[in-house]
Each structure stands twice: as structure tokens, then as C-alpha cells.
Design a protein around this motif. Structure first.
Motif, PDB file in Angstrom:
ATOM      1  N   LYS A   1      50.986  44.513  33.679  1.00 56.57           N
ATOM      2  CA  LYS A   1      49.944  43.555  32.439  1.00 56.57           C
ATOM      3  C   LYS A   1      50.420  44.844  31.774  1.00 56.57           C
ATOM      4  N   THR A   2      50.032  43.794  30.829  1.00 57.98           N
ATOM      5  CA  THR A   2      49.578  44.934  29.225  1.00 57.98           C
ATOM      6  C   THR A   2      48.678  44.287  28.913  1.00 57.98           C
ATOM      7  N   ARG A   3      48.676  45.575  27.997  1.00 58.04           N
ATOM      8  CA  ARG A   3      47.257  45.967  27.324  1.00 58.04           C
ATOM      9  C   ARG A   3      46.188  44.265  27.059  1.00 58.04           C
ATOM     10  N   GLY A   4      45.233  44.341  27.143  1.00 56.87           N
ATOM     11  CA  GLY A   4      44.369  42.843  26.854  1.00 56.87           C
ATOM     12  C   GLY A   4      44.971  41.585  27.222  1.00 56.87           C
ATOM     13  N   GLN A   5      45.803  41.431  28.097  1.00 55.44           N
ATOM     14  CA  GLN A   5      45.873  40.833  29.358  1.00 55.44           C
ATOM     15  C   GLN A   5      44.920  40.524  29.983  1.00 55.44           C
ATOM     16  N   GLN A   6      45.130  40.011  30.781  1.00 55.54           N
ATOM     17  CA  GLN A   6      43.616  39.218  32.536  1.00 55.54           C
ATOM     18  C   GLN A   6      44.964  39.246  33.592  1.00 55.54           C
ATOM     19  N   VAL A   7      44.465  39.400  34.663  1.00 58.42           N
ATOM     20  CA  VAL A   7      45.063  39.403  36.001  1.00 58.42           C
ATOM     21  C   VAL A   7      43.826  39.226  36.404  1.00 58.42           C
ATOM     22  N   THR A   8      44.802  38.304  38.017  1.00 60.23           N
ATOM     23  CA  THR A   8      44.046  37.827  38.925  1.00 60.23           C
ATOM     24  C   THR A   8      44.270  37.886  40.168  1.00 60.23           C
ATOM     25  N   LEU A   9      43.514  38.994  41.377  1.00 59.53           N
ATOM     26  CA  LEU A   9      44.055  39.279  42.222  1.00 59.53           C
ATOM     27  C   LEU A   9      43.538  38.165  43.161  1.00 59.53           C
ATOM     28  N   ARG A  10      44.306  38.568  44.608  1.00 50.85           N
ATOM     29  CA  ARG A  10      43.608  37.390  45.517  1.00 50.85           C
ATOM     30  C   ARG A  10      43.516  38.264  46.604  1.00 50.85           C
ATOM     31  N   CYS A  11      43.057  37.894  47.524  1.00 52.56           N
ATOM     32  CA  CYS A  11      42.241  38.508  49.302  1.00 52.56           C
ATOM     33  C   CYS A  11      41.871  37.773  50.530  1.00 52.56           C
ATOM     34  N   SER A  12      42.906  37.278  51.218  1.00 49.86           N
ATOM     35  CA  SER A  12      42.431  36.555  52.075  1.00 49.86           C
ATOM     36  C   SER A  12      41.970  37.657  53.594  1.00 49.86           C
ATOM     37  N   PRO A  13      40.680  36.995  53.935  1.00 49.99           N
ATOM     38  CA  PRO A  13      39.615  37.683  54.917  1.00 49.99           C
ATOM     39  C   PRO A  13      40.188  38.287  56.638  1.00 49.99           C
ATOM     40  N   LYS A  14      39.746  38.990  57.069  1.00 47.85           N
ATOM     41  CA  LYS A  14      40.578  38.996  58.673  1.00 47.85           C
ATOM     42  C   LYS A  14      39.536  37.597  59.479  1.00 47.85           C
ATOM     43  N   SER A  15      40.261  37.104  60.398  1.00 49.74           N
ATOM     44  CA  SER A  15      39.561  36.783  60.582  1.00 49.74           C
ATOM     45  C   SER A  15      37.806  36.585  61.140  1.00 49.74           C
ATOM     46  N   GLY A  16      36.830  35.332  61.215  1.00 54.23           N
ATOM     47  CA  GLY A  16      36.067  35.503  61.562  1.00 54.23           C
ATOM     48  C   GLY A  16      34.866  36.338  60.884  1.00 54.23           C
ATOM     49  N   HIS A  17      35.557  37.093  59.411  1.00 50.32           N
ATOM     50  CA  HIS A  17      34.926  37.662  58.865  1.00 50.32           C
ATOM     51  C   HIS A  17      34.534  36.811  57.827  1.00 50.32           C
ATOM     52  N   ASP A  18      33.364  37.134  57.041  1.00 48.56           N
ATOM     53  CA  ASP A  18      33.007  36.303  56.172  1.00 48.56           C
ATOM     54  C   ASP A  18      32.707  36.948  54.617  1.00 48.56           C
ATOM     55  N   THR A  19      32.425  38.192  54.396  1.00 52.16           N
ATOM     56  CA  THR A  19      32.248  38.771  53.513  1.00 52.16           C
ATOM     57  C   THR A  19      33.567  39.945  52.780  1.00 52.16           C
ATOM     58  N   VAL A  20      33.694  40.221  51.909  1.00 51.04           N
ATOM     59  CA  VAL A  20      34.650  40.666  51.356  1.00 51.04           C
ATOM     60  C   VAL A  20      34.083  41.357  50.561  1.00 51.04           C
ATOM     61  N   SER A  21      34.736  42.501  49.891  1.00 58.35           N
ATOM     62  CA  SER A  21      34.250  43.316  48.785  1.00 58.35           C
ATOM     63  C   SER A  21      35.667  43.908  48.204  1.00 58.35           C
ATOM     64  N   TRP A  22      35.867  44.587  47.026  1.00 56.46           N
ATOM     65  CA  TRP A  22      36.500  45.074  46.307  1.00 56.46           C
ATOM     66  C   TRP A  22      36.379  46.281  46.265  1.00 56.46           C
ATOM     67  N   TYR A  23      37.878  47.179  46.319  1.00 59.30           N
ATOM     68  CA  TYR A  23      37.116  48.498  45.342  1.00 59.30           C
ATOM     69  C   TYR A  23      38.675  48.676  44.443  1.00 59.30           C
ATOM     70  N   GLN A  24      38.089  49.563  43.509  1.00 57.10           N
ATOM     71  CA  GLN A  24      39.290  50.647  43.071  1.00 57.10           C
ATOM     72  C   GLN A  24      39.298  51.485  43.038  1.00 57.10           C
ATOM     73  N   GLN A  25      41.096  52.104  43.055  1.00 55.80           N
ATOM     74  CA  GLN A  25      41.295  52.964  44.035  1.00 55.80           C
ATOM     75  C   GLN A  25      41.877  53.902  42.696  1.00 55.80           C
ATOM     76  N   ALA A  26      41.583  54.922  41.512  1.00 54.45           N
ATOM     77  CA  ALA A  26      42.239  55.333  40.728  1.00 54.45           C
ATOM     78  C   ALA A  26      43.543  56.657  41.333  1.00 54.45           C
ATOM     79  N   LEU A  27      43.890  56.721  40.867  1.00 55.30           N
ATOM     80  CA  LEU A  27      45.160  57.482  41.071  1.00 55.30           C
ATOM     81  C   LEU A  27      44.710  59.328  42.056  1.00 55.30           C
ATOM     82  N   GLY A  28      45.119  59.654  43.090  1.00 55.82           N
ATOM     83  CA  GLY A  28      44.363  60.574  43.466  1.00 55.82           C
ATOM     84  C   GLY A  28      43.066  60.844  43.675  1.00 55.82           C
TER      85      GLY A  28
END
Lengths: 114, 115
Positions: A13-40
Motif C-alpha cells: 500500500k502507499t501512505r495514507g491508504q487504508q488496509v483490511t486484513l482478515r483472519c479465520s480462527p482455529k476450529s473451536g476457538h472464538d477469541t482472536v488476537s492481533w499482533y504487529q511484528q516489525a522486522l527484527g
């Protein structure tokens, strides 16, 4: 049994744009957490969703928002992208407020902001 | 404040040598401890976990870890390293305090394996 799945795998993407990321949990799980991992770096907690509500939030600005659907899948939205938002975004699922907090991770979405 | 420290940023070992990766944590209550491994460009895979009971826990791929409460440590070990073990290793502590339930991560240790 499918594990945690994320889409897309890569995104540019370019600066200023918007993004949507998607996630489907493991079967039987109903809690979802998101993490950001920068390089290194280690993962940084963004937020956690349970019962379609944000239950906890890390130290991230309001540009980062999310949603959880009735089927427990989740979206991470980032508005007004900055160069510093370039990172691997990881989704993890777990049992609802498991006292053991064991989380299962997806392969991640690599976001590059130009 | 809760924190996880992995003192070694980078470690290089020879294939077949033994390995120990250090992890120290700061947490006031009983910790739930985890080691994850991440290969380049990949997500995180759980190696092993400690919840309670026996302080020596066995994991996948021949790894083990020992919880030492007196030292606030949870070091990861493997008796004989394989070239495929080269990866990034993360130690994490699970926080469970009321509605505050999340993982706190160390910065990771990068493992290189010489043939």
C-alpha cells in the motif's frame, strides 16, 4: 482440522491508504488476537476480540481498528497508513479467556507501506 | 510491570552441539510460560509451554525447557542441534489478571547453525 488462516499473504500500500486484513480462527476457538511484528522485533499486542467486542487493547492508535463476526472470524483495519506500519501482522486464536492463554498463530500478512 | 527478557540477541552453534536459550521474566503472579519458534517469513509455532506441575517440560522437535521460579527463568534447551533449527525463538509469558489476558513477548533470539 484447519488452523488459523490469514489473508492476504502479502500486501503493498502507499501512505495514507487504508488496509483490511482478515483472519479465520482455529476450529473451536472464538477469541482472536492481533499482533504487529516489525522486522527484527518481537510481536506487539494490538487488540483482542471475543463475542464480537474488543476486550483488550495494546498501545496502538485509533487508526487501528477491528471487527469480529458471528462466525468468530476477524478483520484488522488500519487507516491513514504510515511507513512505520510496515510489518508482519499476526492473528492468533484461543479458547475464550482461557486461563492458560495458549494462542495458535496464523502465518501472518506481510504489509509493506511505500 | 510485566516483562520478558531474552539476553542473547543472536547465537551461533555448530550442528550437533547442545543449545541453551535464556529467558527471564518479571511477573508477580504464577506465570504461564511459552516458547515459540519462527522461521523466516513464517508465523509462530508453539514449541512448548509451562502451566504448572513438573518444572521440566518437553516440547516438539526435541526441545525442552526448565522453569526455575527462584531465578524467574524459563530457559530452552536442546541436546543436539540440527541445521533445520535455525530460526528466531521467542519466549512469552501469559498474563491473566481479571480481563487482562494476553501474551508479553521477549525480543527474540536468532539462532544460526553452522554445518
Amino acid at each position: 482440522d484447519a488452523g488459523v488462516t490469514q489473508s492476504p499473504t502479502h500486501l503493498i500500500k502507499t501512505r495514507g491508504q487504508q488496509v483490511t486484513l482478515r483472519c479465520s480462527p482455529k476450529s473451536g476457538h472464538d477469541t482472536v488476537s492481533w499482533y504487529q511484528q516489525a522486522l527484527g522485533q518481537g510481536p506487539q499486542f494490538i487488540f483482542q476480540y471475543y463475542e464480537e467486542e474488543e476486550r483488550q487493547r495494546g498501545n496502538f492508535p485509533d487508526r487501528f481498528s477491528g471487527h469480529q463476526f458471528p462466525n468468530y472470524s476477524s478483520e484488522l483495519n488500519v487507516n491513514a497508513l504510515l511507513l512505520g506500519d510496515s510489518a508482519l501482522y499476526l492473528c492468533a486464536s484461543s479458547l475464550p479467556f482461557s486461563s492458560y492463554n495458549e494462542q495458535f498463530f496464523g502465518p501472518g500478512t506481510r504489509l509493506t507501506v511505500l | 510491570a510485566q516483562s520478558v527478557t531474552q539476553p542473547d540477541i543472536h547465537i551461533t552453534v555448530s550442528e550437533g552441539a547442545s543449545l541453551e536459550l535464556r529467558c527471564n521474566y518479571s511477573y508477580g503472579a504464577t506465570p504461564y510460560l511459552f516458547w515459540y519458534v519462527q522461521s523466516p517469513g513464517q508465523g509462530l509455532q508453539l514449541l512448548l509451554k509451562y502451566f504448572s506441575g513438573d518444572t521440566l517440560v518437553q516440547g516438539i522437535k526435541g526441545f525442552e525447557a526448565e522453569f526455575k521460579r527462584s531465578q524467574s527463568s524459563f530457559n530452552l534447551r536442546k541436546p543436539s542441534v540440527h541445521w533445520s533449527d535455525a530460526a528466531e525463538y521467542f519466549c512469552a509469558v501469559g498474563i491473566n489478571a481479571g480481563n487482562n489476558r494476553k501474551l508479553i513477548w521477549g525480543l527474540g533470539t536468532s539462532l544460526a547453525v553452522n554445518p
